[in-house]
Design a protein around this motif. Structure first.
Motif, PDB file in Angstrom:
ATOM      1  N   LEU A   1       2.688   1.613   9.958  1.00  0.00           N
ATOM      2  CA  LEU A   1       1.253   1.798  10.160  1.00  0.00           C
ATOM      3  C   LEU A   1       0.769   1.014  11.367  1.00  0.00           C
ATOM      4  O   LEU A   1      -0.010   1.513  12.177  1.00  0.00           O
ATOM      5  CB  LEU A   1       0.476   1.355   8.917  1.00  0.00           C
ATOM      6  N   ALA A   2       1.195  -0.225  11.475  1.00  0.00           N
ATOM      7  CA  ALA A   2       0.728  -1.085  12.561  1.00  0.00           C
ATOM      8  C   ALA A   2       1.120  -0.520  13.926  1.00  0.00           C
ATOM      9  O   ALA A   2       0.348  -0.589  14.880  1.00  0.00           O
ATOM     10  CB  ALA A   2       1.279  -2.496  12.383  1.00  0.00           C
TER      11      ALA A   2
ATOM     12  N   MET B   1       0.848  -1.176   0.000  1.00  0.00           N
ATOM     13  CA  MET B   1       0.000   0.000   0.000  1.00  0.00           C
ATOM     14  C   MET B   1       0.892   1.236   0.000  1.00  0.00           C
ATOM     15  O   MET B   1       1.753   1.381   0.853  1.00  0.00           O
ATOM     16  CB  MET B   1      -0.888  -0.018   1.244  1.00  0.00           C
ATOM     17  N   ASP B   2       0.686   2.085  -0.970  1.00  0.00           N
ATOM     18  CA  ASP B   2       1.437   3.331  -1.038  1.00  0.00           C
ATOM     19  C   ASP B   2       0.618   4.431  -0.379  1.00  0.00           C
ATOM     20  O   ASP B   2      -0.541   4.653  -0.734  1.00  0.00           O
ATOM     21  CB  ASP B   2       1.726   3.699  -2.492  1.00  0.00           C
TER      22      ASP B   2
ATOM     23  N   SER C   1      -5.003   1.630   8.080  1.00  0.00           N
ATOM     24  CA  SER C   1      -4.298   0.445   8.554  1.00  0.00           C
ATOM     25  C   SER C   1      -5.273  -0.675   8.917  1.00  0.00           C
ATOM     26  O   SER C   1      -5.118  -1.824   8.486  1.00  0.00           O
ATOM     27  CB  SER C   1      -3.442   0.809   9.768  1.00  0.00           C
ATOM     28  N   MET C   2      -6.295  -0.349   9.690  1.00  0.00           N
ATOM     29  CA  MET C   2      -7.232  -1.378  10.131  1.00  0.00           C
ATOM     30  C   MET C   2      -8.038  -1.944   8.961  1.00  0.00           C
ATOM     31  O   MET C   2      -8.283  -3.154   8.903  1.00  0.00           O
ATOM     32  CB  MET C   2      -8.170  -0.822  11.207  1.00  0.00           C
ATOM     33  N   LYS C   3      -8.408  -1.089   8.012  1.00  0.00           N
ATOM     34  CA  LYS C   3      -9.136  -1.594   6.845  1.00  0.00           C
ATOM     35  C   LYS C   3      -8.262  -2.529   6.019  1.00  0.00           C
ATOM     36  O   LYS C   3      -8.737  -3.530   5.487  1.00  0.00           O
ATOM     37  CB  LYS C   3      -9.641  -0.427   5.995  1.00  0.00           C
ATOM     38  N   ASP C   4      -6.975  -2.235   5.934  1.00  0.00           N
ATOM     39  CA  ASP C   4      -6.057  -3.100   5.208  1.00  0.00           C
ATOM     40  C   ASP C   4      -5.936  -4.461   5.904  1.00  0.00           C
ATOM     41  O   ASP C   4      -5.975  -5.508   5.265  1.00  0.00           O
ATOM     42  CB  ASP C   4      -4.690  -2.432   5.070  1.00  0.00           C
TER      43      ASP C   4
END
Length: 192
Positions: free
Chosen positions: A96-97, A1-2, A56-59
């Motif tokens: 992100l995490a 993901m960019d 982040s959570m959606k990914d």
């Protein structure tokens, strides 16, 4: 993901300095734009954090859904695949995490949206564990607590994983799957 450069630099600043230690002016300087340019895209610093956390959570959710679908109906295969996908995300999207530690900085409405997404992930895994209990594959008497423990363990990878460490993400994921299987009371063979 960019990530858009503004989000990428905001993420780096939040991870280095914390949400409260980061200013929009500092983010703008990192990006090489003016403060109004940041505000053109995002209403405020809170919007940057909320966007990053929700992205982040959606990914993670998308990856977990895909892993579950690919694994099929077998609860053991689904559980293994979902845990592996979460751990791989935590290792490969560490920046992100790691931001999950900043949920305390979210305003109530943003926090509620984020927590709803996180709860959805928890329920996906819980449904899989309950299906495994019904089939006699998992034996935990406390599935809710077991799932929360698994998710905390997976999330923890973002805190300690280092790309230059002794284990590759796939090896870490394999180990975390084994630990997670023990947490839900799986008594079968370690592999398979």
């Amino acid at each position: 993901m960019d990530l858009h450069p503004i989000l990428r630099h905001a993420m780096e600043a939040f991870n280095e300095q914390g949400y409260h230690g980061t200013s929009v002016r500092g983010i703008a300087a990192r990006v090489g734009v003016t403060v109004p340019a940041i505000y053109y895209h995002y209403a405020n610093k809170q919007a940057l954090l909320a966007t990053l956390l929700e992205t982040s959570m959606k990914d993670v959710l998308d990856r977990s859904r895909a892993a579950s679908a690919q694994a099929g109906e077998d609860p053991l295969a689904r559980f293994r695949s979902m845990v592996e996908s979460i751990v791989l995300y935590m290792a490969n999207r560490k920046g992100l995490a790691f931001l999950d530690t900043e949920i305390r900085s979210l305003e109530p409405a943003n926090r509620a949206r984020y927590v709803a997404l996180r709860d959805y992930l928890e329920h996906m895994l819980l449904d899989t564990v309950r299906a495994g209990i019904a089939e006699g594959v998992f034996t935990t008497p406390i599935p809710e607590d077991a799932v929360r423990a698994v998710l905390v363990m997976c999330q923890g990878v973002a805190n300690w994983y280092r790309p230059d460490g002794p284990l590759a993400p796939a090896e870490i994921a394999g180990r975390q799957v084994l630990l997670s299987l023990g947490t839900v009371g799986y008594r079968g063979p370690a592999t398979g």
